[in-house]
Design a protein around this motif. Structure first.
Motif, PDB file in Angstrom:
ATOM      1  N   VAL A 123      41.447  35.194  24.402  1.00 52.85           N
ATOM      2  CA  VAL A 123      41.784  34.701  23.159  1.00 52.85           C
ATOM      3  C   VAL A 123      42.281  33.433  23.280  1.00 52.85           C
ATOM      4  O   VAL A 123      43.078  33.274  24.286  1.00 52.85           O
ATOM      5  N   LEU A 124      42.194  32.493  22.406  1.00 55.88           N
ATOM      6  CA  LEU A 124      42.721  31.122  22.337  1.00 55.88           C
ATOM      7  C   LEU A 124      43.013  30.866  20.812  1.00 55.88           C
ATOM      8  O   LEU A 124      42.160  30.822  20.065  1.00 55.88           O
ATOM      9  N   SER A 125      44.266  30.437  20.545  1.00 50.69           N
ATOM     10  CA  SER A 125      44.554  30.109  19.143  1.00 50.69           C
ATOM     11  C   SER A 125      45.184  28.611  19.428  1.00 50.69           C
ATOM     12  O   SER A 125      46.402  28.382  19.593  1.00 50.69           O
ATOM     13  N   GLU A 126      44.464  27.401  19.124  1.00 47.87           N
ATOM     14  CA  GLU A 126      44.843  26.129  19.235  1.00 47.87           C
ATOM     15  C   GLU A 126      46.004  25.952  18.148  1.00 47.87           C
ATOM     16  O   GLU A 126      46.870  25.175  18.169  1.00 47.87           O
ATOM     17  N   SER A 127      45.612  26.419  16.789  1.00 47.37           N
ATOM     18  CA  SER A 127      46.739  26.308  15.737  1.00 47.37           C
ATOM     19  C   SER A 127      47.876  26.892  16.032  1.00 47.37           C
ATOM     20  O   SER A 127      49.183  26.700  15.661  1.00 47.37           O
ATOM     21  N   GLY A 128      48.107  28.010  16.758  1.00 47.25           N
ATOM     22  CA  GLY A 128      49.254  28.701  17.239  1.00 47.25           C
ATOM     23  C   GLY A 128      49.742  28.412  18.563  1.00 47.25           C
ATOM     24  O   GLY A 128      50.603  29.106  19.019  1.00 47.25           O
ATOM     25  N   SER A 129      48.896  27.483  19.088  1.00 40.14           N
ATOM     26  CA  SER A 129      49.356  27.087  20.532  1.00 40.14           C
ATOM     27  C   SER A 129      49.407  28.258  21.669  1.00 40.14           C
ATOM     28  O   SER A 129      50.547  28.162  22.290  1.00 40.14           O
ATOM     29  N   MET A 130      48.614  29.046  21.682  1.00 39.13           N
ATOM     30  CA  MET A 130      48.653  30.335  22.300  1.00 39.13           C
ATOM     31  C   MET A 130      47.333  30.789  22.928  1.00 39.13           C
ATOM     32  O   MET A 130      46.340  30.517  22.394  1.00 39.13           O
ATOM     33  N   ALA A 131      47.400  31.044  24.126  1.00 43.72           N
ATOM     34  CA  ALA A 131      45.997  31.619  24.753  1.00 43.72           C
ATOM     35  C   ALA A 131      46.464  32.818  25.795  1.00 43.72           C
ATOM     36  O   ALA A 131      47.499  32.932  26.342  1.00 43.72           O
ATOM     37  N   ALA A 132      45.611  33.785  26.024  1.00 39.16           N
ATOM     38  CA  ALA A 132      45.829  34.986  26.858  1.00 39.16           C
ATOM     39  C   ALA A 132      44.585  34.592  27.796  1.00 39.16           C
ATOM     40  O   ALA A 132      43.482  34.804  27.644  1.00 39.16           O
ATOM     41  N   ILE A 133      45.148  34.539  29.072  1.00 39.28           N
ATOM     42  CA  ILE A 133      44.147  34.431  30.279  1.00 39.28           C
ATOM     43  C   ILE A 133      43.360  35.891  30.663  1.00 39.28           C
ATOM     44  O   ILE A 133      44.222  36.927  30.421  1.00 39.28           O
TER      45      ILE A 133
ATOM     46  N   GLN B 271      51.154  26.052  24.506  1.00 40.60           N
ATOM     47  CA  GLN B 271      52.509  26.233  24.754  1.00 40.60           C
ATOM     48  C   GLN B 271      52.665  27.364  25.332  1.00 40.60           C
ATOM     49  O   GLN B 271      53.367  27.477  26.337  1.00 40.60           O
ATOM     50  N   THR B 272      52.193  28.440  24.730  1.00 42.53           N
ATOM     51  CA  THR B 272      52.338  29.829  25.410  1.00 42.53           C
ATOM     52  C   THR B 272      51.281  30.464  25.940  1.00 42.53           C
ATOM     53  O   THR B 272      50.112  30.571  25.263  1.00 42.53           O
ATOM     54  N   ILE B 273      51.231  30.835  27.089  1.00 46.85           N
ATOM     55  CA  ILE B 273      50.100  31.510  28.026  1.00 46.85           C
ATOM     56  C   ILE B 273      50.433  32.745  28.484  1.00 46.85           C
ATOM     57  O   ILE B 273      51.293  32.661  29.184  1.00 46.85           O
ATOM     58  N   VAL B 274      49.737  33.859  28.039  1.00 48.60           N
ATOM     59  CA  VAL B 274      50.082  35.182  28.553  1.00 48.60           C
ATOM     60  C   VAL B 274      48.753  35.417  29.373  1.00 48.60           C
ATOM     61  O   VAL B 274      47.602  35.197  29.224  1.00 48.60           O
ATOM     62  N   LEU B 275      49.058  36.641  30.255  1.00 50.25           N
ATOM     63  CA  LEU B 275      48.025  37.446  30.905  1.00 50.25           C
ATOM     64  C   LEU B 275      48.568  38.824  31.343  1.00 50.25           C
ATOM     65  O   LEU B 275      49.699  39.326  30.971  1.00 50.25           O
ATOM     66  N   ASN B 276      47.688  39.845  31.571  1.00 51.09           N
ATOM     67  CA  ASN B 276      47.935  41.129  32.036  1.00 51.09           C
ATOM     68  C   ASN B 276      47.434  41.396  33.355  1.00 51.09           C
ATOM     69  O   ASN B 276      46.407  40.935  33.975  1.00 51.09           O
ATOM     70  N   VAL B 277      48.241  41.992  34.051  1.00 53.47           N
ATOM     71  CA  VAL B 277      47.905  42.524  35.549  1.00 53.47           C
ATOM     72  C   VAL B 277      48.514  44.012  35.766  1.00 53.47           C
ATOM     73  O   VAL B 277      49.719  44.373  35.412  1.00 53.47           O
TER      74      VAL B 277
END
Length: 273
Positions: free
Chosen positions: A192-202, A234-240
Motif C-alpha cells: 500500500v502507498l499513501s502519498e497524502s499520509g506520507s506512508m508506504a508498506a513494502i 516519510q514512514t516506510i514499514v515492512l513485515n518479515v
C-alpha cells in the motif's frame, strides 16, 4: 455473554463503508485510533484513501478498530486498540476465511472464535526518515504494467512466494526489479502507498531461489526505498518472519528497526463448534 456486555459498554459502531452519512466524523474517529500507533496501523491508514473505500469494512469503538479488507482473497483481518473492544467488534465481522495480522493480545483474545489453519510469527519493521542515505543500485529498474507477466512468472508456484500480490499494486505503486540474462530474478514493491499520509508498506519482496545470496534482493529493496524517499514518503514499514534471520539482517542494514511482533496467518473466523 462477555461479548454482549462489552458491546453495550463501548457502543460499537459497524461501518461497512465510510462513504455514508457522517463520513467525515467516522473517518476522523477511525484515523485518530489508528494514529495511536501509526507504524502498526500503516496498512489501515493507507486503506482510508478513497480508492480503497469499496474494499473496506470498518468496525470501531471509542478505543479500538477492526478492519476487514475484502480487496484480496481471502480478505484481510486487522485490529488495533483495547483487546476487550477488539473481541466485541470481531463478533460483528462477517464469518469466513481470513488472512489475519494480529498483535499477540488480539490473537489470543480471539481464540474462542478463530480457527487457525496456518500461522507465522512476524516482525513489523520501520524505516525512519532520518535513516542513512542509501546508494543507488544501477542493476535495479522501475517496473511497470508491461512487466506483469514477468512478475507472475517469477513468483510462479514457489512455496515462499508473496501471497498478497495483485496486479493493481504493480500499477498503483512503485515496484523495482532486477533482470539477469533477460529474466526477472528479483522484485520489491509496495503493498500500500499513501502519498497524502506520507506512508508506504513494502511488500512482494522476492528473489528467485536460484539467484539468492547474490545481492539481488538488497539491490531492488534499496532502490525501492530510494524511490519512496524521492516521492517524499516519510514512514516506510515492512513485515518479515521472525525466523528469516537473513532478511531481518538485510533490512536492518537498510535502516529498518523492529517495531513490534505479531501473528500473520490464515484462519476461519466465527464461533467454534
Amino acid at each position: 455473554m462477555a461479548s454482549s456486555s462489552a458491546t453495550a459498554r463501548t457502543s460499537m459502531t459497524p461501518v461497512n463503508s465510510i462513504a455514508c452519512a457522517n463520513t467525515a466524523m467516522l473517518e476522523s474517529n477511525i484515523r485518530e485510533i489508528l494514529y495511536l500507533d501509526p507504524i502498526w496501523s500503516a496498512y489501515a491508514l493507507a486503506d482510508l484513501a478513497p480508492q480503497h473505500t469499496a474494499f473496506c469494512q470498518w468496525f470501531h469503538s471509542a478505543e479500538a478498530v477492526v478492519l476487514a479488507y475484502i480487496g484480496l482473497s481471502p480478505p484481510v483481518l486487522f485490529a488495533t486498540g483495547k483487546k476487550e473492544d477488539v473481541l466485541a467488534l470481531a463478533t460483528q465481522v462477517p464469518p469466513g476465511k481470513y488472512q489475519y495480522t494480529l498483535l499477540p493480545e488480539h490473537r489470543f483474545s480471539l481464540e474462542p472464535m478463530l480457527s487457525v489453519q496456518s500461522e507465522l510469527k512476524m516482525w513489523r519493521m520501520s524505516n525512519k526518515v532520518d535513516s542513512p542515505e542509501i546508494d543507488p543500485s544501477p542493476d535495479a529498474h522501475r517496473l511497470s504494467g508491461e512487466d506483469l507477466d514477468s512478475v507472475i512468472t517469477l513468483f510462479a508456484d514457489h512455496a515462499d512466494r508473496p501471497d498478497s500480490f495483485h496486479r493493481r499494486q504493480l500499477e498503483a505503486g512503485p515496484f523495482y526489479g532486477a533482470y539477469h540474462e533477460e529474466e526477472l530474478v528479483a522484485v520489491a514493491g509496495v503493498h500500500v502507498l499513501s502519498e497524502s499520509g506520507s506512508m508506504a508498506a513494502i511488500g512482494n519482496v522476492f528473489t528467485h531461489p536460484a539467484h539468492r545470496g547474490q545481492g539481488f534482493g538488497r539491490k531492488v529493496s534499496a532502490q525501492l526505498i530510494r524511490g519512496l524517499r524521492s516521492m517524499g514518503i516519510q514512514t516506510i514499514v515492512l513485515n518479515v518472519a521472525k525466523e528469516n534471520y537473513a532478511a531481518v539482517h538485510l533490512y536492518q542494514g537498510l535502516g529498518f528497526q523492529i517495531h513490534c511482533g505479531y501473528y500473520e496467518g490464515l484462519g476461519e473466523l466465527g464461533a467454534k463448534p
